[in-house]
Design an enzyme around this catalytic site. Structure first.
Site, PDB file in Angstrom:
ATOM      1  N   GLU A 114       0.853  -1.197   0.000  1.00 51.06           N
ATOM      2  CA  GLU A 114       0.000   0.000   0.000  1.00 51.06           C
ATOM      3  C   GLU A 114       0.884   1.241   0.000  1.00 51.06           C
ATOM      4  O   GLU A 114       2.112   1.145   0.111  1.00 51.06           O
ATOM      5  CB  GLU A 114      -0.923  -0.021   1.224  1.00 51.06           C
ATOM      6  CG  GLU A 114      -1.956  -1.149   1.148  1.00 51.06           C
ATOM      7  CD  GLU A 114      -2.872  -1.205   2.343  1.00 51.06           C
ATOM      8  OE1 GLU A 114      -3.485  -0.186   2.670  1.00 51.06           O
ATOM      9  OE2 GLU A 114      -2.981  -2.271   2.956  1.00 51.06           O
ATOM     10  N   HIS A 153      -9.044   9.116   3.542  1.00 49.97           N
ATOM     11  CA  HIS A 153      -8.616   8.074   2.601  1.00 49.97           C
ATOM     12  C   HIS A 153      -8.844   8.616   1.194  1.00 49.97           C
ATOM     13  O   HIS A 153      -9.919   9.141   0.903  1.00 49.97           O
ATOM     14  CB  HIS A 153      -9.407   6.786   2.822  1.00 49.97           C
ATOM     15  CG  HIS A 153      -8.765   5.591   2.191  1.00 49.97           C
ATOM     16  ND1 HIS A 153      -8.670   5.445   0.825  1.00 49.97           N
ATOM     17  CD2 HIS A 153      -8.158   4.506   2.721  1.00 49.97           C
ATOM     18  CE1 HIS A 153      -8.045   4.305   0.549  1.00 49.97           C
ATOM     19  NE2 HIS A 153      -7.722   3.717   1.694  1.00 49.97           N
ATOM     20  N   ARG A 191      -0.805   8.501   9.421  1.00 49.88           N
ATOM     21  CA  ARG A 191      -0.616   7.062   9.612  1.00 49.88           C
ATOM     22  C   ARG A 191      -0.238   6.364   8.309  1.00 49.88           C
ATOM     23  O   ARG A 191      -0.850   6.602   7.257  1.00 49.88           O
ATOM     24  CB  ARG A 191      -1.900   6.438  10.154  1.00 49.88           C
ATOM     25  CG  ARG A 191      -1.850   4.926  10.281  1.00 49.88           C
ATOM     26  CD  ARG A 191      -3.141   4.391  10.848  1.00 49.88           C
ATOM     27  NE  ARG A 191      -4.248   4.620   9.958  1.00 49.88           N
ATOM     28  CZ  ARG A 191      -4.771   3.691   9.160  1.00 49.88           C
ATOM     29  NH1 ARG A 191      -4.283   2.463   9.139  1.00 49.88           N
ATOM     30  NH2 ARG A 191      -5.802   3.978   8.394  1.00 49.88           N
ATOM     31  N   ARG A 200      -0.796   8.674   2.057  1.00 47.75           N
ATOM     32  CA  ARG A 200      -2.187   9.113   1.919  1.00 47.75           C
ATOM     33  C   ARG A 200      -2.412  10.615   1.978  1.00 47.75           C
ATOM     34  O   ARG A 200      -3.274  11.146   1.293  1.00 47.75           O
ATOM     35  CB  ARG A 200      -2.987   8.511   3.057  1.00 47.75           C
ATOM     36  CG  ARG A 200      -3.626   7.279   2.640  1.00 47.75           C
ATOM     37  CD  ARG A 200      -4.418   6.699   3.728  1.00 47.75           C
ATOM     38  NE  ARG A 200      -4.376   5.272   3.472  1.00 47.75           N
ATOM     39  CZ  ARG A 200      -4.830   4.368   4.279  1.00 47.75           C
ATOM     40  NH1 ARG A 200      -5.349   4.727   5.426  1.00 47.75           N
ATOM     41  NH2 ARG A 200      -4.771   3.112   3.967  1.00 47.75           N
ATOM     42  N   HIS A 254     -11.406   9.107   7.307  1.00 44.84           N
ATOM     43  CA  HIS A 254     -11.139   7.665   7.433  1.00 44.84           C
ATOM     44  C   HIS A 254     -10.565   7.275   8.789  1.00 44.84           C
ATOM     45  O   HIS A 254     -10.937   6.254   9.349  1.00 44.84           O
ATOM     46  CB  HIS A 254     -10.157   7.293   6.317  1.00 44.84           C
ATOM     47  CG  HIS A 254      -9.796   5.843   6.256  1.00 44.84           C
ATOM     48  ND1 HIS A 254     -10.718   4.863   5.951  1.00 44.84           N
ATOM     49  CD2 HIS A 254      -8.602   5.199   6.452  1.00 44.84           C
ATOM     50  CE1 HIS A 254     -10.115   3.684   5.955  1.00 44.84           C
ATOM     51  NE2 HIS A 254      -8.830   3.857   6.274  1.00 44.84           N
TER      52      HIS A 254
HETATM   53  P1  FAD Z   1     -13.473  -0.327  16.351  1.00 41.36           P
HETATM   54  O1  FAD Z   1     -13.151  -1.536  15.586  1.00 41.36           O
HETATM   55  O2  FAD Z   1     -14.096   0.779  15.614  1.00 41.36           O
HETATM   56  O3  FAD Z   1     -14.449  -0.721  17.546  1.00 41.36           O
HETATM   57  C1  FAD Z   1     -15.055   0.282  18.319  1.00 41.36           C
HETATM   58  C2  FAD Z   1     -16.020  -0.350  19.294  1.00 41.36           C
HETATM   59  O4  FAD Z   1     -16.386   0.613  20.269  1.00 41.36           O
HETATM   60  C3  FAD Z   1     -17.329  -0.840  18.696  1.00 41.36           C
HETATM   61  O5  FAD Z   1     -17.648  -2.071  19.291  1.00 41.36           O
HETATM   62  C4  FAD Z   1     -18.355   0.202  19.137  1.00 41.36           C
HETATM   63  O6  FAD Z   1     -19.672  -0.287  19.289  1.00 41.36           O
HETATM   64  C5  FAD Z   1     -17.779   0.572  20.478  1.00 41.36           C
HETATM   65  N1  FAD Z   1     -18.218   1.874  20.978  1.00 41.36           N
HETATM   66  C6  FAD Z   1     -17.994   3.109  20.469  1.00 41.36           C
HETATM   67  N2  FAD Z   1     -18.554   4.051  21.257  1.00 41.36           N
HETATM   68  C7  FAD Z   1     -19.148   3.399  22.269  1.00 41.36           C
HETATM   69  C8  FAD Z   1     -19.905   3.797  23.395  1.00 41.36           C
HETATM   70  N3  FAD Z   1     -20.192   5.080  23.659  1.00 41.36           N
HETATM   71  N4  FAD Z   1     -20.370   2.844  24.226  1.00 41.36           N
HETATM   72  C9  FAD Z   1     -20.139   1.540  23.993  1.00 41.36           C
HETATM   73  N5  FAD Z   1     -19.427   1.088  22.958  1.00 41.36           N
HETATM   74  C10 FAD Z   1     -18.938   2.013  22.102  1.00 41.36           C
HETATM   75  N6  FAD Z   1      -6.614  -0.302   9.327  1.00 41.36           N
HETATM   76  C11 FAD Z   1      -5.626  -1.154   9.000  1.00 41.36           C
HETATM   77  O7  FAD Z   1      -4.636  -1.271   9.723  1.00 41.36           O
HETATM   78  N7  FAD Z   1      -5.723  -1.913   7.870  1.00 41.36           N
HETATM   79  C12 FAD Z   1      -6.791  -1.836   7.024  1.00 41.36           C
HETATM   80  O8  FAD Z   1      -6.855  -2.538   6.023  1.00 41.36           O
HETATM   81  C13 FAD Z   1      -7.834  -0.923   7.336  1.00 41.36           C
HETATM   82  N8  FAD Z   1      -8.890  -0.770   6.515  1.00 41.36           N
HETATM   83  C14 FAD Z   1      -9.922   0.041   6.899  1.00 41.36           C
HETATM   84  C15 FAD Z   1     -11.063   0.127   6.099  1.00 41.36           C
HETATM   85  C16 FAD Z   1     -12.144   0.874   6.511  1.00 41.36           C
HETATM   86  C17 FAD Z   1     -13.378   0.975   5.631  1.00 41.36           C
HETATM   87  C18 FAD Z   1     -12.089   1.569   7.748  1.00 41.36           C
HETATM   88  C19 FAD Z   1     -13.270   2.372   8.214  1.00 41.36           C
HETATM   89  C20 FAD Z   1     -10.956   1.515   8.527  1.00 41.36           C
HETATM   90  C21 FAD Z   1      -9.859   0.756   8.117  1.00 41.36           C
HETATM   91  N9  FAD Z   1      -8.708   0.674   8.893  1.00 41.36           N
HETATM   92  C22 FAD Z   1      -7.706  -0.182   8.540  1.00 41.36           C
HETATM   93  C23 FAD Z   1      -8.647   1.318  10.216  1.00 41.36           C
HETATM   94  C24 FAD Z   1      -8.975   0.261  11.274  1.00 41.36           C
HETATM   95  O9  FAD Z   1      -9.963  -0.611  10.778  1.00 41.36           O
HETATM   96  C25 FAD Z   1      -9.474   0.886  12.558  1.00 41.36           C
HETATM   97  O10 FAD Z   1      -8.623   1.918  12.949  1.00 41.36           O
HETATM   98  C26 FAD Z   1      -9.504  -0.179  13.646  1.00 41.36           C
HETATM   99  O11 FAD Z   1     -10.297  -1.266  13.235  1.00 41.36           O
HETATM  100  C27 FAD Z   1     -10.052   0.403  14.933  1.00 41.36           C
HETATM  101  O12 FAD Z   1     -10.232  -0.665  15.838  1.00 41.36           O
HETATM  102  P2  FAD Z   1     -10.733  -0.340  17.299  1.00 41.36           P
HETATM  103  O13 FAD Z   1     -10.795  -1.652  18.009  1.00 41.36           O
HETATM  104  O14 FAD Z   1      -9.932   0.743  17.870  1.00 41.36           O
HETATM  105  O15 FAD Z   1     -12.209   0.256  17.105  1.00 41.36           O
HETATM  106  C1  SIN Z   2      -7.180   0.304   2.790  1.00 39.30           C
HETATM  107  O1  SIN Z   2      -7.364  -0.907   2.643  1.00 39.30           O
HETATM  108  O2  SIN Z   2      -6.930   1.079   1.864  1.00 39.30           O
HETATM  109  C2  SIN Z   2      -7.253   0.863   4.163  1.00 39.30           C
HETATM  110  C3  SIN Z   2      -6.024   0.547   4.880  1.00 39.30           C
HETATM  111  C4  SIN Z   2      -5.869   1.389   6.102  1.00 39.30           C
HETATM  112  O3  SIN Z   2      -6.680   2.264   6.384  1.00 39.30           O
HETATM  113  O4  SIN Z   2      -4.876   1.162   6.791  1.00 39.30           O
END
Ligand code: FAD
Ligand code: SIN
Length: 529
Positions: free
Chosen positions: A113, A241, A384, A288, A349
């Site tokens: 990437e 993104h 990032r 990015r 993003h």
């Molecule tokens: P999340 O997975 O967002 O989980 C948050 C949790 O908190 C959820 O369960 C939600 O219900 C809960 N929550 C929120 N507020 C409250 C509240 N007030 N009370 C109770 N529960 C609450 N990163 C990469 O490294 N590689 C990738 O390929 C990649 N692709 C991506 C593609 C997309 C479309 C997106 C949107 C992001 C991508 N990212 C990627 C970024 C990455 O997915 C996220 O940064 C990461 O998954 C965040 O994980 P997390 O556990 O911190 O939060």
């Molecule tokens: C993507 O697959 O382009 C998202 C990857 C990321 O947000 O790290």
């Protein structure tokens, strides 16, 4: 209702569930999720996880790429640490049942990437996140020490402030005793007392009109920590993104993974000409911040609402095998990506900043940890590197878990905590005020605090937000709590933090670009010397 647990985990994405699975070996765990446990940013991750697995890649190369993308603001110690833990944590994910794609020779198939000098993204097709969530949820289900409460909304963490204890009597820092949680099945607020609490609530994309993030991403955890006087930092670094599918009817926006460009796809302008070489010699695979700004500029030049990503040069079978979900999604809206270009537009993003924590996930509030997108470890600096987010969440949740289990047995439950006082009257008739205000916040943030900023735009955004803040606080004081109201309050708070920190940064760096200060401060000082 009251409940006592050793470990309270707010959030069921990769950060929350990794921490939960680790601490569950030592005590009782309660994971809360504001909707269903699978509805997370994690679930939508496409590209994969950056990890150094084989030569010619090396830790040094991954560290270097991360620091270059971060535009000199990364915490080098954290970057070193996280990158060097990558292999071990990937192995654990595999032990928990995550399937990653392999090549015909049996090695893991690594993608590439933007900003990466090597192929190092381990993935599952173009839906890595949903495969990770599947395996983590399965593992959690099998663990008797973990209780998951879905449709439970964290309102605030509990600190000395709620008991009326003077902070200095206990320690100089505040302490977290658990959290107030709104049970949406009966609209009651539970008091959950915990010895150790982890905030893992993910991102903030929903405070912008156009985002790749699911509806849960309203910055609740960061706002909760900030209200409790926890330290928050680097909020000005919001990552857009470059390539969300242009489909104005759909919200949130569907992502077109950067891995597609890593596999040979090329960005083209509205008139179907390549343009990235004008901006950066790395072309379509520049980091990015650079690509998103270039697209923003091209859209301004052409006056059109999108540019294109062209993958018609990739072998058809290879393309549809590696990116089956993107192929299907585009076909559903009438675009055959093997023959036609995909219209794309940048979308909010990822947030690089958040709750300030050290490399053990410890926040400035005692017994409160944060991990994942809501946390700021310094790993990402001002921008990032792609696919470093899932990696960071895994590593910090592991170190936080190790730290929390060392001392939790010496932490007493704080029995004096009162239950939440929820005496307001329900104001169903005010719902339109909440939804409309949320749209206004999104519009303010998108128009004035987006990819390109200026002092005037930031000032205007702050003034407009101030009005919505006052109106919302008025409703909050009179209402019984409900999630949409809490989310609006949190979104306003996040908007305020982004604007304030953007105003404080008198330079352009990484994801923060201000036309009134188009240079980096350090370089400017060096030049002046
Ligand atoms: P999340 O997975 O967002 O989980 C948050 C949790 O908190 C959820 O369960 C939600 O219900 C809960 N929550 C929120 N507020 C409250 C509240 N007030 N009370 C109770 N529960 C609450 N990163 C990469 O490294 N590689 C990738 O390929 C990649 N692709 C991506 C593609 C997309 C479309 C997106 C949107 C992001 C991508 N990212 C990627 C970024 C990455 O997915 C996220 O940064 C990461 O998954 C965040 O994980 P997390 O556990 O911190 O939060
Ligand atoms: C993507 O697959 O382009 C998202 C990857 C990321 O947000 O790290």
């Amino acid at each position: 209702m009251r409940k006592k647990v050793d470990f309270l985990v707010i959030g069921s994405g990769i950060a929350g569930l990794t921490f939960a699975l680790k601490v569950a070996k030592y005590g009782s765990v309660c994971v809360i999720s504001k909707v269903s446990q699978n509805e997370t940013n994690t679930r939508y991750a496409q590209g994969g996880i950056a990890a150094v697995l084989y030569q010619p890649d090396s830790y040094e190369k991954h560290i270097n790429d991360t620091i270059i993308a971060g535009d000199e603001l990364c915490n080098i110690d954290t970057v070193n640490f996280v990158v060097k833990e990558s292999k071990q944590l990937i192995n654990e994910l595999i032990e928990w049942g995550v399937n990653f794609d392999k090549t015909e020779t049996g090695e893991y198939d690594l993608g590439r990437e933007g900003g990466h000098s090597e192929y190092r993204i381990i993935h599952h097709k173009d839906n890595t996140g949903s495969e990770i969530m599947r395996a983590l949820i399965e593992s959690v289900k099998q663990n008797k020490n973990i209780e998951v409460l879905e449709n439970h909304f964290a309102v605030d963490i509990i600190t000395e402030h709620h008991v009326g204890i003077e902070v200095k009597r206990i320690s100089t820092n505040k302490t977290c005793f658990g959290a107030y949680i709104l049970d949406q099945s009966n609209n009651s607020i539970k008091t959950i007392l915990a010895k150790k609490t982890l905030i893992a609530t993910g991102g903030i994309g929903m405070i912008y009109s156009n985002t790749t993030n699911p509806v849960i991403a309203t910055g609740d955890g960061i706002s909760i920590a900030y209200r409790a006087k926890g330290q928050v930092e680097n909020m000005e670094f919001v990552q857009f993104h470059p390539t969300a599918l242009y489909n104005p009817k759909e919200t949130p926006s569907f992502l077109i993974t950067e891995a597609l460009r890593g596999h040979g796809a090329i960005l083209k302008d509205f008139y179907k000409n390549e343009f990235m070489q004008k901006y950066d010699k790395r072309g379509s695979l520049a980091p990015r911040d650079i690509v998103a700004r270039a697209i923003d500029n091209e859209m301004k030049i052409s006056g059109k609402d999108y540019v294109y990503i062209d993958c018609t040069n990739i072998d058809k079978e290879d393309l549809t095998n590696k990116f089956p979900n993107i192929y299907k999604k585009c076909l559903d809206i009438g675009i055959d990506i093997t023959k036609e270009m995909i219209p794309v537009v940048p979308a909010a993003h990822y947030l690089c900043g958040g709750i300030k924590v050290d490399k053990y996930g410890r926040s400035s509030i005692k017994n409160l940890y944060a991990s994942g997108e809501c946390a700021s470890t310094g790993m990402h600096g001002a921008n990032r590197l792609a696919s470093n987010s899932l990696l960071e969440a895994l590593v910090i949740s592991e170190t936080a878990a190790n730290d929390a289990v060392k001392t939790f047995q010496n932490v007493p439950f704080c029995e004096e905590i009162p239950d939440w006082n929820d005496e307001g009257t329900v104001l169903h008739e005010e719902m339109v005020l909440i939804t409309q205000s949320m749209k206004e916040v999104q519009s303010i943030m998108s128009n004035y605090v987006g990819i390109v900023r200026s002092d005037l735009r930031l000032k205007r955004a702050l003034d407009r937000l101030e009005i919505i803040y006052r109106e919302t606080e008025d409703i909050y004081q009179r209402s019984k709590l409900f999630p949409k109201l809490c989310e609006l309050r949190n979104a306003i708070n996040i908007g305020y933090l982004i604007i304030e920190m953007a105003m404080d940064r008198k330079e352009s760096r990484g994801l923060h670009y201000n036309i009134d200060y188009p240079f980096k401060l350090v370089k400017l000082i060096n030049t002046l010397k």
